[in-house]
Design a protein around this motif. Sequence first.
Motif, mmCIF file in Angstrom:
data_model
loop_
_atom_site.group_PDB
_atom_site.id
_atom_site.type_symbol
_atom_site.label_atom_id
_atom_site.label_comp_id
_atom_site.label_asym_id
_atom_site.label_seq_id
_atom_site.Cartn_x
_atom_site.Cartn_y
_atom_site.Cartn_z
ATOM 1 N N ARG A 1 -4.863 1.850 -8.215
ATOM 2 C CA ARG A 1 -4.205 0.598 -7.889
ATOM 3 C C ARG A 1 -3.766 -0.062 -9.202
ATOM 4 N NH1 ARG A 1 -9.349 -3.103 -5.862
ATOM 5 N NH2 ARG A 1 -10.512 -3.052 -7.815
ATOM 6 N N GLU B 1 -1.083 -0.314 -4.351
ATOM 7 C CA GLU B 1 -2.462 0.089 -4.065
ATOM 8 C C GLU B 1 -2.470 1.337 -3.190
ATOM 9 O OE1 GLU B 1 -4.377 -3.194 -2.232
ATOM 10 O OE2 GLU B 1 -4.276 -4.488 -4.014
ATOM 11 N N GLU B 2 -3.101 2.395 -3.688
ATOM 12 C CA GLU B 2 -3.312 3.565 -2.861
ATOM 13 C C GLU B 2 -4.446 3.299 -1.873
ATOM 14 O OE1 GLU B 2 -1.996 7.052 -6.071
ATOM 15 O OE2 GLU B 2 -4.095 6.823 -5.445
ATOM 16 N N PHE C 1 0.697 6.233 -6.231
ATOM 17 C CA PHE C 1 0.948 5.125 -7.164
ATOM 18 C C PHE C 1 2.017 5.490 -8.184
ATOM 19 C CE2 PHE C 1 0.182 3.057 -11.223
ATOM 20 C CZ PHE C 1 0.149 1.711 -10.875
ATOM 21 N N GLU D 1 0.860 -1.189 0.000
ATOM 22 C CA GLU D 1 0.000 0.000 0.000
ATOM 23 C C GLU D 1 0.893 1.234 0.000
ATOM 24 O OE1 GLU D 1 -2.606 1.997 3.345
ATOM 25 O OE2 GLU D 1 -3.719 0.310 2.452
ATOM 26 N N TRP E 1 -8.695 7.033 -6.238
ATOM 27 C CA TRP E 1 -7.493 6.328 -5.806
ATOM 28 C C TRP E 1 -7.110 5.342 -6.901
ATOM 29 C CZ3 TRP E 1 -12.257 4.588 -4.589
ATOM 30 C CH2 TRP E 1 -12.488 3.220 -4.592
ATOM 31 N N ARG F 1 2.403 -5.339 -6.765
ATOM 32 C CA ARG F 1 1.077 -4.727 -6.789
ATOM 33 C C ARG F 1 1.080 -3.499 -5.871
ATOM 34 N NH1 ARG F 1 -2.726 -10.171 -6.223
ATOM 35 N NH2 ARG F 1 -2.033 -11.141 -8.183
#
Length: 318
Positions: free
Chosen positions: A133, A240-241, A98, A94, A131, A238
Amino acid sequence: MTSRRTLATLALVALVALAGCGATGSGGAGGGDAGGYEQATQAAAGPEATGAPTGTAVARDAASGSGGDGGGGGGDAVNVQERQVIRTGTVVVEVDDFERARADITSTVEGYGGYVSDTAQDRREIDNETWVRGQVVLRVPQDRFEGLVEDAKALGEVESVETNARDVTGQIVDIQARLENLRAERDRLRELYDQANTTEDVLAVQRELSDVQGEIERLEARLQSLQNQVAYSTLTVRLEEPRPTPNRVAPDRWYDTPVVSAFLQSVDGVVVVARAIVVGLAYALPYLIAFGLPVVLVGGAIWRYRGRIGLPSRGNGD
């Protein structure tokens, strides 16, 4: 007739030479050469002795020779100095931004001598707040894989990490040995092709040569793919915000809610109820058709029957 006997004699000489070279190999190799020697001897005796069509003599000789070489090739497999391992992994992080995180990990992998293989990005929105991702697939030299994993974990708050290793040493050795045997067989077929004098012999050898060449190309592609996966490990990162949470402050008393906000909330409630009713009807409709329709039909039939026989209706005293 002279050309066929000449070709058969050449095949016999080649097989005898192979049998002498494979004498130091395994027992399976010796058996294969012996079988090839017997078939070549029958071919040299002429088509009358074998009873087979003349045009297949060259192809049969080549196939017999390849069987002897295939048995002895296993003992000469290419030695592998170290284990050949394909390494892969996935890191879920997280991050606050991004784009910045993706730029950082891209710069890192390029500094390691690797590259970005694939990227994906998905932008979401809630109450006018967005947001992002997505993921980046990275290829990095195997000796830099662990360092790249640590760098990916440092991008933000780690949610999960997974790494895997698959040993493909046996597959690579097997493919290399098969390629060595097939290339030797291809060389023998080319020699026979050059010596062929009749159209029938040329076509027979050409068919065998085409099959062998196709198998060589298939195995070379497979070997190249495995070697590339071993040399460059794969890491999927990966990013993710955090999902935004709207700043809603509940009033102390319900009647302190703004009029417009109360109206909009009521409209939302009406929409939700209407949608629930429609969905409920959609679920109930098959049951109404399956069970309610027969009841209606039976009731209508009874009502008509009573009307025809003149049954007195209730409420009419006699």
